[in-house]
Design an enzyme around this catalytic site. Sequence first.
Site, PDB file in Angstrom:
ATOM      1  N   LYS A 116      -8.816   5.072   4.828  1.00 34.54           N
ATOM      2  CA  LYS A 116      -8.237   6.180   5.601  1.00 34.54           C
ATOM      3  C   LYS A 116      -9.268   7.309   5.749  1.00 34.54           C
ATOM      4  CE  LYS A 116      -3.586   4.870   4.347  1.00 34.54           C
ATOM      5  NZ  LYS A 116      -2.489   4.945   3.391  1.00 34.54           N
ATOM      6  N   GLN A 127      -0.256   8.202  -1.533  1.00 31.52           N
ATOM      7  CA  GLN A 127      -0.413   6.748  -1.506  1.00 31.52           C
ATOM      8  C   GLN A 127       0.603   6.092  -2.429  1.00 31.52           C
ATOM      9  OE1 GLN A 127      -2.583   5.011   0.573  1.00 31.52           O
ATOM     10  NE2 GLN A 127      -1.460   3.236  -0.174  1.00 31.52           N
ATOM     11  N   ASP A 149       2.913  10.478   7.273  1.00 29.20           N
ATOM     12  CA  ASP A 149       3.341   9.095   7.027  1.00 29.20           C
ATOM     13  C   ASP A 149       4.734   8.855   7.599  1.00 29.20           C
ATOM     14  OD1 ASP A 149       1.644   7.238   5.937  1.00 29.20           O
ATOM     15  OD2 ASP A 149       1.927   7.878   3.859  1.00 29.20           O
TER      16      ASP A 149
END
Length: 298
Positions: A52, A96, A119
């Site tokens: 990322k 994460q 997200d």
Amino acid sequence: MELIDGKKIAAIIKGEIAREVERLTDKGLKRPHLAAILVGDDPASHTYVNSKSKACQEVGFESSSYKLPYDVSEKELLETVDFINNDQEIDGLIVQLPLPEHIDNHKVIEAIRPEKDVDGFHPVNVGRTAIGLPSYVSATPYGILELIMRSGIETTGKNCVILGRSNIVGKPMAVLMSRNEEPGNATVTICHSKTKDLKSVTSKADILIVAIGKPGFVTADMVKEGAVVIDVGIHRIESDKTKSGFRLIGDVKFDEVAAKASHITPVPGGVGPMTIVSLLMNTLKASKKEIYPGIDRL
Ligand code: NAP
């Protein structure tokens, strides 16, 4: 059969994002900034966060990672989220997953300000997506929508069957494919492990989206002639044909299903490359305050 080339489409979108970043910086505006919180030493999570930040670099974003030890307390993790929530230089924040068992995932996700939740996992963004308000759509379903749109696949009035009802893929996908716009306007059926006679449902699909997490589960006899098949699954299996000793396959038996499909995504190189790109698209929207224009992030 037409291959839906996720790698190529992802590269095109990255180019578009990079040009938009240039346009912003030329106007004296700041670069979009994505922050990631990583807890523990899970190698797969480290790989995801590294890719990322590499993707951020490629398109000209700033990125930062906050690495916390596996035994970090929930309180300390929430304090880190709060710190980033209040940092006006940072546009988007991802935590994460998975998190260690002693930490409540939901509590952490709900602590992220919805305006920074790139997200798209915060219940506010999930709810806004469901009722058709501007929202951050979670990365995998967002990527699939882009693949469908950019491959010129019409969805209006089509029978769309989704295999799997997870919160990160199946459910949001069903919401998006049934919304009142294109891509969308499909007649959606969602299947799960309790669905009876799966084959009779899947074989009526004009568009079949497969996210069940079982390697090679979908076979040619489950698919209608000319269907569009999107394979979300990703599995590493042993192989004596590769140097590394393994290869990646999806939830769909590619060769036999490809022979029947009008369009199909390969694994690797289909849905996978789109996921990080979707995160970049959301971060760009966050930096331009496109989703929550009236809300000052501080
Ligand atoms: P998940 O949370 O494990 O959900 C699997 C779903 O499939 C569940 O709803 C389950 O039903 C259903 N299912 C399982 N066995 C079934 C069967 N025999 N018949 C019908 N339905 C069945 O999976 P996920 O997180 O959505 O991920 C699915 C796959 O996509 C995995 O391989 C994952 O690695 C991959 N993935 C890839 C990406 C990417 O970027 N390429 C992103 C996310 C996920 P129940 O609800 O009844 O248990």
